[in-house]
Motif scaffolding. Structure first.
Motif, PDB file in Angstrom:
ATOM      1  N   ILE A 313       0.855  -1.192   0.000  1.00 33.93           N
ATOM      2  CA  ILE A 313       0.000   0.000   0.000  1.00 33.93           C
ATOM      3  C   ILE A 313       0.890   1.240   0.000  1.00 33.93           C
ATOM      4  O   ILE A 313       1.889   1.294   0.731  1.00 33.93           O
ATOM      5  CB  ILE A 313      -0.902   0.040   1.254  1.00 33.93           C
ATOM      6  CG1 ILE A 313      -1.777  -1.220   1.343  1.00 33.93           C
ATOM      7  CG2 ILE A 313      -1.761   1.305   1.270  1.00 33.93           C
ATOM      8  CD1 ILE A 313      -2.911  -1.278   0.360  1.00 33.93           C
ATOM      9  N   PHE A 314       0.515   2.237  -0.812  1.00 35.65           N
ATOM     10  CA  PHE A 314       1.196   3.533  -0.744  1.00 35.65           C
ATOM     11  C   PHE A 314       0.170   4.588  -0.375  1.00 35.65           C
ATOM     12  O   PHE A 314      -0.783   4.838  -1.113  1.00 35.65           O
ATOM     13  CB  PHE A 314       1.849   3.898  -2.075  1.00 35.65           C
ATOM     14  CG  PHE A 314       2.541   5.242  -2.037  1.00 35.65           C
ATOM     15  CD1 PHE A 314       3.708   5.416  -1.312  1.00 35.65           C
ATOM     16  CD2 PHE A 314       2.003   6.341  -2.702  1.00 35.65           C
ATOM     17  CE1 PHE A 314       4.332   6.658  -1.253  1.00 35.65           C
ATOM     18  CE2 PHE A 314       2.627   7.573  -2.658  1.00 35.65           C
ATOM     19  CZ  PHE A 314       3.786   7.733  -1.927  1.00 35.65           C
ATOM     20  N   SER A 315       0.341   5.181   0.812  1.00 37.13           N
ATOM     21  CA  SER A 315      -0.550   6.242   1.279  1.00 37.13           C
ATOM     22  C   SER A 315      -0.143   7.546   0.599  1.00 37.13           C
ATOM     23  O   SER A 315       0.910   8.103   0.900  1.00 37.13           O
ATOM     24  CB  SER A 315      -0.459   6.371   2.805  1.00 37.13           C
ATOM     25  OG  SER A 315      -1.266   7.431   3.261  1.00 37.13           O
ATOM     26  N   LEU A 316      -0.983   8.021  -0.331  1.00 38.07           N
ATOM     27  CA  LEU A 316      -0.602   9.120  -1.211  1.00 38.07           C
ATOM     28  C   LEU A 316      -0.357  10.422  -0.456  1.00 38.07           C
ATOM     29  O   LEU A 316       0.704  11.039  -0.594  1.00 38.07           O
ATOM     30  CB  LEU A 316      -1.676   9.321  -2.283  1.00 38.07           C
ATOM     31  CG  LEU A 316      -1.385  10.372  -3.361  1.00 38.07           C
ATOM     32  CD1 LEU A 316      -0.054  10.107  -4.045  1.00 38.07           C
ATOM     33  CD2 LEU A 316      -2.508  10.387  -4.396  1.00 38.07           C
ATOM     34  N   GLN A 317      -1.343  10.863   0.350  1.00 34.40           N
ATOM     35  CA  GLN A 317      -1.143  12.138   1.048  1.00 34.40           C
ATOM     36  C   GLN A 317      -0.031  12.070   2.083  1.00 34.40           C
ATOM     37  O   GLN A 317       0.695  13.032   2.302  1.00 34.40           O
ATOM     38  CB  GLN A 317      -2.442  12.590   1.731  1.00 34.40           C
ATOM     39  CG  GLN A 317      -3.467  13.148   0.757  1.00 34.40           C
ATOM     40  CD  GLN A 317      -4.643  12.218   0.589  1.00 34.40           C
ATOM     41  OE1 GLN A 317      -4.458  11.022   0.392  1.00 34.40           O
ATOM     42  NE2 GLN A 317      -5.845  12.749   0.648  1.00 34.40           N
ATOM     43  N   ILE A 439       4.188   8.946  -5.778  1.00 35.26           N
ATOM     44  CA  ILE A 439       3.429  10.201  -5.642  1.00 35.26           C
ATOM     45  C   ILE A 439       2.931  10.660  -7.010  1.00 35.26           C
ATOM     46  O   ILE A 439       1.743  10.947  -7.197  1.00 35.26           O
ATOM     47  CB  ILE A 439       4.296  11.303  -4.989  1.00 35.26           C
ATOM     48  CG1 ILE A 439       4.494  11.024  -3.496  1.00 35.26           C
ATOM     49  CG2 ILE A 439       3.647  12.673  -5.169  1.00 35.26           C
ATOM     50  CD1 ILE A 439       5.485  11.963  -2.823  1.00 35.26           C
ATOM     51  N   LEU A 440       3.850  10.716  -7.963  1.00 33.94           N
ATOM     52  CA  LEU A 440       3.489  11.190  -9.297  1.00 33.94           C
ATOM     53  C   LEU A 440       2.488  10.250  -9.967  1.00 33.94           C
ATOM     54  O   LEU A 440       1.545  10.693 -10.630  1.00 33.94           O
ATOM     55  CB  LEU A 440       4.750  11.335 -10.157  1.00 33.94           C
ATOM     56  CG  LEU A 440       5.704  12.461  -9.713  1.00 33.94           C
ATOM     57  CD1 LEU A 440       7.052  12.324 -10.404  1.00 33.94           C
ATOM     58  CD2 LEU A 440       5.095  13.836 -10.011  1.00 33.94           C
ATOM     59  N   ARG A 441       2.686   8.957  -9.777  1.00 28.59           N
ATOM     60  CA  ARG A 441       1.765   7.979 -10.358  1.00 28.59           C
ATOM     61  C   ARG A 441       0.376   8.107  -9.729  1.00 28.59           C
ATOM     62  O   ARG A 441      -0.640   8.126 -10.424  1.00 28.59           O
ATOM     63  CB  ARG A 441       2.313   6.564 -10.129  1.00 28.59           C
ATOM     64  CG  ARG A 441       1.670   5.502 -11.004  1.00 28.59           C
ATOM     65  CD  ARG A 441       2.124   4.110 -10.626  1.00 28.59           C
ATOM     66  NE  ARG A 441       3.573   3.963 -10.569  1.00 28.59           N
ATOM     67  CZ  ARG A 441       4.179   2.841 -10.206  1.00 28.59           C
ATOM     68  NH1 ARG A 441       3.449   1.778  -9.857  1.00 28.59           N
ATOM     69  NH2 ARG A 441       5.491   2.763 -10.172  1.00 28.59           N
ATOM     70  N   GLY A 442       0.355   8.199  -8.391  1.00 29.91           N
ATOM     71  CA  GLY A 442      -0.922   8.300  -7.683  1.00 29.91           C
ATOM     72  C   GLY A 442      -1.668   9.577  -8.016  1.00 29.91           C
ATOM     73  O   GLY A 442      -2.893   9.559  -8.220  1.00 29.91           O
ATOM     74  N   VAL A 443      -0.958  10.706  -8.082  1.00 30.50           N
ATOM     75  CA  VAL A 443      -1.605  11.983  -8.425  1.00 30.50           C
ATOM     76  C   VAL A 443      -2.159  11.922  -9.852  1.00 30.50           C
ATOM     77  O   VAL A 443      -3.270  12.399 -10.113  1.00 30.50           O
ATOM     78  CB  VAL A 443      -0.615  13.160  -8.266  1.00 30.50           C
ATOM     79  CG1 VAL A 443      -1.198  14.437  -8.874  1.00 30.50           C
ATOM     80  CG2 VAL A 443      -0.280  13.383  -6.795  1.00 30.50           C
ATOM     81  N   TYR A 444      -1.395  11.332 -10.763  1.00 32.80           N
ATOM     82  CA  TYR A 444      -1.855  11.204 -12.153  1.00 32.80           C
ATOM     83  C   TYR A 444      -3.168  10.419 -12.212  1.00 32.80           C
ATOM     84  O   TYR A 444      -4.124  10.824 -12.889  1.00 32.80           O
ATOM     85  CB  TYR A 444      -0.787  10.506 -12.994  1.00 32.80           C
ATOM     86  CG  TYR A 444      -1.200  10.267 -14.427  1.00 32.80           C
ATOM     87  CD1 TYR A 444      -1.090  11.280 -15.375  1.00 32.80           C
ATOM     88  CD2 TYR A 444      -1.711   9.031 -14.821  1.00 32.80           C
ATOM     89  CE1 TYR A 444      -1.482  11.067 -16.697  1.00 32.80           C
ATOM     90  CE2 TYR A 444      -2.107   8.811 -16.132  1.00 32.80           C
ATOM     91  CZ  TYR A 444      -1.980   9.828 -17.059  1.00 32.80           C
ATOM     92  OH  TYR A 444      -2.380   9.618 -18.362  1.00 32.80           O
ATOM     93  N   TRP A 445      -3.214   9.303 -11.496  1.00 31.08           N
ATOM     94  CA  TRP A 445      -4.432   8.486 -11.486  1.00 31.08           C
ATOM     95  C   TRP A 445      -5.590   9.226 -10.833  1.00 31.08           C
ATOM     96  O   TRP A 445      -6.725   9.159 -11.298  1.00 31.08           O
ATOM     97  CB  TRP A 445      -4.168   7.166 -10.766  1.00 31.08           C
ATOM     98  CG  TRP A 445      -3.297   6.232 -11.544  1.00 31.08           C
ATOM     99  CD1 TRP A 445      -3.024   6.272 -12.878  1.00 31.08           C
ATOM    100  CD2 TRP A 445      -2.574   5.113 -11.037  1.00 31.08           C
ATOM    101  NE1 TRP A 445      -2.186   5.249 -13.235  1.00 31.08           N
ATOM    102  CE2 TRP A 445      -1.884   4.510 -12.135  1.00 31.08           C
ATOM    103  CE3 TRP A 445      -2.428   4.538  -9.782  1.00 31.08           C
ATOM    104  CZ2 TRP A 445      -1.092   3.391 -11.986  1.00 31.08           C
ATOM    105  CZ3 TRP A 445      -1.625   3.410  -9.631  1.00 31.08           C
ATOM    106  CH2 TRP A 445      -0.965   2.843 -10.723  1.00 31.08           C
ATOM    107  N   MET A 446      -5.273   9.950  -9.757  1.00 33.04           N
ATOM    108  CA  MET A 446      -6.316  10.703  -9.061  1.00 33.04           C
ATOM    109  C   MET A 446      -6.890  11.783  -9.980  1.00 33.04           C
ATOM    110  O   MET A 446      -8.110  11.984 -10.046  1.00 33.04           O
ATOM    111  CB  MET A 446      -5.727  11.336  -7.797  1.00 33.04           C
ATOM    112  CG  MET A 446      -6.752  11.979  -6.889  1.00 33.04           C
ATOM    113  SD  MET A 446      -7.796  10.722  -6.130  1.00 33.04           S
ATOM    114  CE  MET A 446      -9.039  11.753  -5.372  1.00 33.04           C
TER     115      MET A 446
END
Length: 710
Positions: A313-317, A439-446
């Motif tokens: 799991i990667f917690s984005l914030q 971070i960059l991957r998660g923000v892109y998906w978000m």
């Protein structure tokens, strides 16, 4: 060259040496295959005969993949010295593995779990045969490489072992002092008179010390000056250890002991594994044998860890990487609670994204429905509320300075410390870069998910506007009929116009909010693109790796110099230059990590905090819209049904009125102009109503299709 009837070896091929025997790498004469031979010296024969035979008998009855196999017992030439012929472990011992510079801060998580699994399985075999080993330590855990390239660890050296049931005790002393249970240490090392007896749980203490060392790279209990130089303090630390503590270090002479109930921050194990491992260590590193766990509980708890599946799991914030250890048969509800325990994000606030798509999980399903994750492909956890980033927790290793004095032994020792520190800096760099990538991957998906929500909302609003416009047109037709035939009672649709106006205002407000959200998402996307370009152009890992290779090469050279013990003048000068170069390379690594990697990392943390705060605001803005659109659609359908019903009534009434007017005008000699206009108006309204009805049916199909797609 030494030999028995079937094996031969060189005395220079020594693998290990103890008080009573030496181990050599040998070859079988008939095949040339490698074996390990344990040759007993004359001191071993001073022991009682039953003690001499104990190891032979012990190994003969133990047959397990995690115990070094005994192939036979032979005699050395004419001396008749006993020789044990055993399985050769080409990977050396666990101690050799831990002494490598890359493992100075402990094993990787995967390797540690392999060690744990192998030791637990081997010890379980010993207990099933009623054997207490009495000398568990990294040096007595051998490593081989399996068929698939994975490590396999095996227990060895059963010279101190004896048969002992769970409720039996013994008084004889064996073992290596750093790994000895405190009660045995007091008598064996401090030579204090004692009548205490020892049970099988003394092996658990040794396992606890071994596991702690494998996880952290160092012993758990260290007095000032070291265990071998400050024996009284060593005993004091282990016996006065507060309950629950798993380590104690004295940093200065006669100073206080710094206790810890956690593994060090430099440890390479994840918080998820530490959460399960630390309670085991706390309960087997217990000096009071009455409070120490038994083997049954140890095996149960250790196997519980080994049989769990790992979900990454990667917690984005928070910008934190987690590993959740959970049983595949547990429910998603238990999984969500485990995430909350590690992240402190309440379960109702979880939003999971996997490979760019929202991950919807039913709380009553089993964990085995969760898609396969890896360290490179974790599930992204997003909190529905803004959070302050925590980031990767790390401790920058100290890099010692080389003294100008020429000292082969000290230089080699310092070179190992420097190389270990650079290895750790490379791991820190990898962690920080991986975190930035997530971070960059998660923000892109978000952003993609939010943009899709905006698109669907816009599509739904467009569909509702189509329905609204037709309702308004229908209303206008009915108003014309009402003006033409004022005697008709149309009070039942009197409030429809108010509802339509309210709906139009609401749809306008929703459209404005969606447009505002889209503009904000476009701004974040532009900032994200700049950060993404910088990140992917950054080759800091490659730069650090090149410097590490140079540092490692110098370290190996300094180790060779130490083995020679004396250098010629020119060689000595080269040695000094290499020391200087190593220091320069290490400083370059430190500067790269501090001034480049860490700064970019913290800059991205600041950005993701702002991005995700805006994303949370957009999500809160878009969140209620779905329900609002649903309600507006229902209201419009109700309005449409009411208008259609009235329209049908008006159509019937209009038809009747048209026939009456036609008959009246036909019976008169000439057509009254007013009646003529009424007939024409009725026919036009009738045609408009039929057209409106057909268009409504057609567009209702389009609108329904739009909602299904959204």
């Amino acid at each position: 060259m030494q030999s028995t009837s079937n094996y031969l070896w060189l005395l220079s091929d020594i693998l290990g040496q103890g008080a009573t025997a030496s181990v050599f790498k040998a070859r079988r004469k008939q095949t040339g295959d490698h074996y390990a031979v344990k040759v007993f010296n004359h001191i071993s024969y001073l022991r009682p005969y039953e003690v001499q035979m104990r190891e032979f008998e012990m190994l003969r009855k133990l047959n397990h993949k995690n115990i070094v196999k005994l192939f036979g017992v032979e005699e050395l030439g004419s001396t008749k010295q006993k020789v044990l012929v055993m399985e050769y472990c080409a990977g050396g011992s666990l101690l050799n593995v831990l002494e490598k510079s890359e493992n100075a801060f402990g094993l990787s998580e995967l390797e540690f779990l392999i060690v744990m699994e192998c030791v637990v399985a081997g010890m379980n075999q010993l207990r099933e045969n009623g054997v207490v080993h009495r000398d568990i330590k990294p040096g007595n855990i051998m490593r081989v490489v399996g068929e698939e390239g994975q490590s396999v660890y095996k227990l060895t050296d059963f010279g101190a072992a004896r048969v002992l049931e769970d409720d039996e005790q013994f008084m004889s002393l064996y073992g290596t002092e750093e790994y000895l249970h405190p009660d045995m240490y007091e008598r064996a090392v401090l030579h204090k008179p004692q009548t205490k007896k020892y049970g099988v749980t003394v092996d658990l203490w040794s396992i606890g010390v071994t596991f702690y060392q494998a996880a952290s790279g160092r012993l758990p209990f260290i007095p000032f000056g070291g265990p071998r130089k400050n024996k009284e303090m060593m005993h004091k630390i282990t016996t006065e250890k507060p309950k629950g503590m798993i380590a104690g270090v004295q940093h200065r002479e006669n100073g206080p002991v710094e206790w810890s109930e956690e593994l060090p921050v430099t440890c390479r194990l994840s918080e998820g594994l530490k959460l399960l491992l630390v309670p085991i260590l706390a309960n087997i590193l217990e000096a009071d044998q009455s409070r120490c766990w038994g083997f049954d509980q140890f095996f149960a708890e250790a196997n519980d860890i080994l049989h769990r599946t790992v979900i990454h799991i990667f917690s984005l914030q928070q910008a934190v990487i987690h590993k959740v250890y959970i049983h595949s048969y547990n429910t998603i509800n238990v999984f969500m609670d485990a995430i909350s325990q590690q992240t402190n994000i309440p379960a109702p606030g979880h939003e999971l994204i996997y490979e760019g798509h929202s991950l919807e999980l039913d709380l009553v399903q089993q964990v085995n429905v969760v898609p396969k994750t890896t360290e490179e492909r974790p599930i992204i956890l997003v909190s529905k509320d803004p959070m302050t980033p925590i980031g990767i927790t790390y401790k920058e290793p100290d890099i010692p300075m080389f003294p100008p004095k020429f000292d082969l032994i000290n230089d080699a020792n310092l070179a190992k410390v420097v190389t270990s520190a650079v290895h750790q800096l490379l791991r820190i760099t990898n962690s920080l870069m991986k975190c930035q990538d997530f971070i960059l991957r998660g923000v892109y998906w978000m952003l993609a998910i939010l943009k899709e929500e905006c698109r669907k909302t816009t599509q739904q609003v467009t569909a509702l506007n189509v329905k609204l416009n037709f309702c308004k047109d229908t209303w206008m037709i009915i108003q014309k009929i009402n003006s033409l035939l004022p005697q008709m009672n149309l009070t039942e649709v009197g409030d429809v116009h108010v509802k339509l106006q309210s709906t139009e205002d609401f749809l306008m407000s929703i459209s404005q909010n969606v447009q505002k959200s889209q503009k904000q998402l476009d701004l974040i996307t532009a900032e994200w693109s700049k950060s993404n370009d910088i990140h992917h152009k950054d080759n800091i890992i490659g730069k650090v790796q090149v410097l590490l290779d140079k540092v490692s090469a110098i370290y190996h050279q300094l180790k060779k110099d130490r083995m020679r013990m004396k250098l010629q003048y020119n060689e000595e000068q080269i040695h000094k230059f290499e020391k200087i170069k190593m220091g320069i390379h290490a400083k370059k690594v430190l500067v790269l990590v501090r001034d480049d990697c860490v700064q970019k990392y913290h800059k991205l943390l600041t950005s993701v905090k702002d991005w995700m705060r805006t994303a949370c605001d957009i999500r809160k803005l878009l969140g209620p819209i779905g329900e609002q659109v649903k309600n507006l659609n229902q209201n419009l359908e109700n309005c449409e049904a009411s208008l259609n019903k009235t329209l049908d009534h008006c159509s019937s009434k209009l038809h009747d009125e048209e026939q009456i007017v036609t008959k009246l005008t036909a019976s008169t000699a000439h057509l009254d102009q007013k009646c003529f206009e009424m007939v024409i108006g009725m026919k036009q309204l009738k045609q408009e109503m039929e057209d409106i009805s057909q268009e409504l049916q057609k567009n209702n199909m389009i609108i329904q299709s739009g909602f299904q797609e959204a």
